[in-house]
Design an enzyme around this catalytic site. Structure first.
Site, PDB file in Angstrom:
ATOM      1  N   CYS A 176       2.944  -4.028  -7.131  1.00 55.30           N
ATOM      2  CA  CYS A 176       3.725  -4.420  -8.454  1.00 55.30           C
ATOM      3  C   CYS A 176       4.414  -5.648  -8.423  1.00 55.30           C
ATOM      4  O   CYS A 176       4.618  -6.388  -9.247  1.00 55.30           O
ATOM      5  CB  CYS A 176       4.812  -3.196  -8.687  1.00 55.30           C
TER       6      CYS A 176
HETATM    7  C1  BEZ Z   1       2.091  -0.890  -5.117  1.00 55.74           C
HETATM    8  O1  BEZ Z   1       2.445  -1.274  -6.265  1.00 55.74           O
HETATM    9  O2  BEZ Z   1       1.954  -1.357  -4.239  1.00 55.74           O
HETATM   10  C2  BEZ Z   1       1.622   0.651  -5.164  1.00 55.74           C
HETATM   11  C3  BEZ Z   1       2.548   1.599  -5.871  1.00 55.74           C
HETATM   12  C4  BEZ Z   1       2.034   2.869  -5.555  1.00 55.74           C
HETATM   13  C5  BEZ Z   1       1.214   3.367  -5.166  1.00 55.74           C
HETATM   14  C6  BEZ Z   1       0.422   2.340  -4.381  1.00 55.74           C
HETATM   15  C7  BEZ Z   1       0.715   1.000  -4.517  1.00 55.74           C
END
Ligand code: BEZ
Length: 210
Positions: free
Chosen positions: A45
């Site tokens: 994100c």
């Molecule tokens: C991420 O944004 O890196 C992420 C969020 C939830 C699960 C796996 C990755």
């Protein structure tokens, strides 16, 4: 039932990093992108939000407003913005909805319980000036989205909304397009007086209209 193409994008009021947003009013008369993030302070994100911030001029050229969503509180979003700037060189320059009660996430079906019952998946909704949903994308949390592809799709949506054409596989801005099959040859001659290339009777190719 899940939101489908052509449905009106549900309206809502939400707190965001740029103040209270009344969604339809905020969209105004242009296009919009609403996209969700599983959680604050997560790596994928973080990269996505920096990338979208860097692409703001590209969304602007297309008259598209962007709004993000994460099911964490406002204070957390604000702290996370500093990390996003640190990591990507760009702080979010668009509102990020603080959807702690998951009101908007549930309204848009962004939580897929068989994937994860607390975090949202990576949803994208492209909304047209008529407030109708023009495109939906759903990615799992583990896969970051390709925002160049999102811009490419928006180019196609905007072109095909105003011309009787469709865009072929892997089309990019400036590439040849296809006359929609519902337009007969007689009407096509009026709209495309310079003619077209008939690859098959149902596949008529013309340069992209201006
Ligand atoms: C991420 O944004 O890196 C992420 C969020 C939830 C699960 C796996 C990755």
């Amino acid at each position: 039932m899940a939101l489908q193409l052509g449905d009106e994008a549900p309206n809502f009021t939400a707190e965001t990093t740029e103040g209270t947003v009344h969604f339809h009013e905020w969209l105004g008369t242009g296009w919009g992108v609403l996209f969700s993030h599983p959680k604050d302070f997560t790596p994928v994100c973080t990269t996505e939000l920096g990338r979208v911030a860097a692409l703001k001029p590209e969304f602007g050229k297309r008259n598209v407003k962007v709004i993000g969503l994460s099911v964490d509180p406002l204070g957390s979003h604000k702290e996370w913005s500093k990390d996003i700037l640190d990591v990507t060189g760009q702080a979010p320059n668009f509102p990020l909805i603080a959807d702690g009660d998951k009101k908007v996430a549930n309204l848009y079906g962004m939580i897929h319980p068989n994937a994860n019952d607390t975090m949202t998946v990576r949803s994208v909704f492209v909304i047209g000036p008529d407030k109708k949903i023009k495109l939906t994308l759903t990615y799992p949390a583990s896969t970051g989205r390709n925002f160049d592809e999102l811009l490419r799709v928006i180019d196609s949506l905007q072109l095909t909304a105003t011309h009787k054409v469709a865009t072929p596989s892997d089309w990019k801005q400036g590439g040849d397009v296809i006359i929609v099959p519902s337009l007969g040859d007689d009407d096509a001659k009026k709209l495309f007086p310079n003619g077209w290339k008939t690859v098959k009777p149902y596949l008529r190719v013309v340069p992209q209209p201006k």
